[in-house]
Design an enzyme around this catalytic site. Sequence first.
Site, PDB file in Angstrom:
ATOM      1  N   LYS A  27     -18.211  -0.655  -6.506  1.00 35.67           N
ATOM      2  CA  LYS A  27     -17.339  -1.362  -5.712  1.00 35.67           C
ATOM      3  C   LYS A  27     -17.372  -1.812  -4.484  1.00 35.67           C
ATOM      4  CE  LYS A  27     -12.830   0.047  -5.760  1.00 35.67           C
ATOM      5  NZ  LYS A  27     -12.160  -0.062  -4.498  1.00 35.67           N
ATOM      6  N   GLY A 100      -7.264  -3.019  -1.006  1.00 36.27           N
ATOM      7  CA  GLY A 100      -7.125  -2.504   0.458  1.00 36.27           C
ATOM      8  C   GLY A 100      -8.759  -2.947   0.681  1.00 36.27           C
ATOM      9  N   ARG A 128       0.285  -0.242   2.069  1.00 39.15           N
ATOM     10  CA  ARG A 128      -0.447   0.134   2.949  1.00 39.15           C
ATOM     11  C   ARG A 128      -0.940   0.328   4.114  1.00 39.15           C
ATOM     12  NH1 ARG A 128      -6.045   0.232  -1.009  1.00 39.15           N
ATOM     13  NH2 ARG A 128      -5.943   2.147   0.749  1.00 39.15           N
ATOM     14  N   GLN A 179     -13.182   0.714   5.801  1.00 36.80           N
ATOM     15  CA  GLN A 179     -12.642  -0.942   5.935  1.00 36.80           C
ATOM     16  C   GLN A 179     -12.159  -1.012   7.405  1.00 36.80           C
ATOM     17  OE1 GLN A 179      -9.078   0.150   3.451  1.00 36.80           O
ATOM     18  NE2 GLN A 179     -10.630  -0.064   1.241  1.00 36.80           N
ATOM     19  N   ASP A 329     -12.747   8.667  -2.358  1.00 37.03           N
ATOM     20  CA  ASP A 329     -12.539   8.890  -3.561  1.00 37.03           C
ATOM     21  C   ASP A 329     -12.669   9.367  -4.487  1.00 37.03           C
ATOM     22  OD1 ASP A 329     -11.751   6.676  -2.174  1.00 37.03           O
ATOM     23  OD2 ASP A 329     -13.578   5.441  -2.542  1.00 37.03           O
ATOM     24  N   LYS A 356      -3.952   5.831   0.539  1.00 35.63           N
ATOM     25  CA  LYS A 356      -4.698   5.516  -0.337  1.00 35.63           C
ATOM     26  C   LYS A 356      -3.917   4.647  -1.407  1.00 35.63           C
ATOM     27  CE  LYS A 356      -9.269   6.393   0.818  1.00 35.63           C
ATOM     28  NZ  LYS A 356      -9.536   5.101   1.641  1.00 35.63           N
ATOM     29  N   ARG A 360      -2.264  10.447  -2.490  1.00 34.13           N
ATOM     30  CA  ARG A 360      -3.427  11.053  -3.517  1.00 34.13           C
ATOM     31  C   ARG A 360      -3.515  12.569  -3.731  1.00 34.13           C
ATOM     32  NH1 ARG A 360      -8.324   7.531  -3.656  1.00 34.13           N
ATOM     33  NH2 ARG A 360      -7.660   5.857  -5.139  1.00 34.13           N
TER      34      ARG A 360
END
Length: 446
Positions: A27, A100, A128, A179, A329, A356, A360
């Site tokens: 991804k 995101g 977020r 990110q 992740d 996230k 989570r």
Amino acid sequence: MNANSPSPRRFLPGAPLTGRIAVPGDKSISHRSLMFGALAVGRTTATGLLEGEDVMATAAALRAMGAGIERRDDGTWVIDGVGVGGLLQPETALDMGNSGTSTRLLMGLVASNGITATFIGDASLSKRPMGRVIEPLSRMGAAFTASPGANDSQTLPLTMRGAHPAVPIEYRLPVASAQVKSAVLLAGLNTPGVTTVIEPVATRDHTERMLTGFGADLTVEEVAGDRVIRIRGGVDLKPQDIVVPGDPSSAAFFVVAALLVPGSDLVVANVGLNPTRAALFDVLRAMGGSIDELDRREVGGEPVADLRVRHSGLTGIDVDPAVAPAMIDEFPVLFVAASVANGRTVTTGLDELRVKESDRLSAMAAALTAAGARVEEREDGLIIDGSGGEPLRGTADAITTHLDHRIAMAMAVAGLVSRDGVDVDDTAPIATSFPMFETLLAQARA
Ligand code: S3P
């Protein structure tokens, strides 16, 4: 859309996982293939691109800003770039869906172009934190405004006006986030002079690897334990032919499922093993998991192997928080493995999991507890006392996925190692990253 039509499903115990499956494209690399191709001068191609909703949101946004992006019948994606600095003003809001990565990286791209763009997203994405990119990108000259009716200036929907010219900055990352790193570096592509990002903790390095391949003037240096990344702006990108390796974050669900379900012996083919991504497999081996690398090779500049995974009794461990960025992740599915291991697994340093696609830590603590696992939620991690190889009881009521694909897939795996099965309230979000998940699961269990 996910929010409108939930897709509940019950995951039951049963057949072992055997044979060979191949996971879809990575991804992170897929988003970047489209973005960097869109900024190159000429035609980039990408094969093995992940065709999940998140990546398609990136494609749609880049098209809205002038790039040509098409899928050929043979599955190759063709990207006609506009050149660095060539993005056009989009006519409508950019819908980031659940993603995101799309949002934060595209904000970086827009930040140094003289255009204005509005970013919107689904209920999960709209909660977020965007302050982490607003802060450095504002320093570079971009201006952000909350949309009318928004109750917060740090979350979507947001409108940003890019700066032209933008101002180069030196930015020390306050959170370990690829990110945020990428947003600043992408803004730096069209900023005069040298933009610098300092990473005290290394995060996934696909942006650095791929931009170098596209011909950007980018250097990485280790200085007193920090990674210092510098990019000189205004350099043209050269189009590339990209082969996207398989996503280790998608492979993770099948690797854990094969370790946990008795009788399993599964080859998960084409798994990207970039060291900034692959820590889960080391942690599972340290717990006693049988995971062998077959045919280690290089695909698209990334290390790749086929993983042969055999059912194994696992033992709980203390997971070193230093490895968390390299498996950030993968914690939801690690928590499932820990729930049926022998003894206690302790995880710490996982504050980032709270921001996230869902929180989570709390989502997995609630879901696993509902399935009969023994879980204690701490501020920055979970402590899990495993069942010692016994199946989990299973759920009486459907667990809540909170629009989070990885909660849905992790709890699907929990269902395979339960006595009564696990009900998942909504599997629709799985399509954001892994549309073929249930098909491949059926294939591996056939
Ligand atoms: C990603 C970085 C990570 C990861 C996400 C993809 C990327 O996010 O969780 O799934 O492609 O750069 P953070 O930067 O928020 O840690």
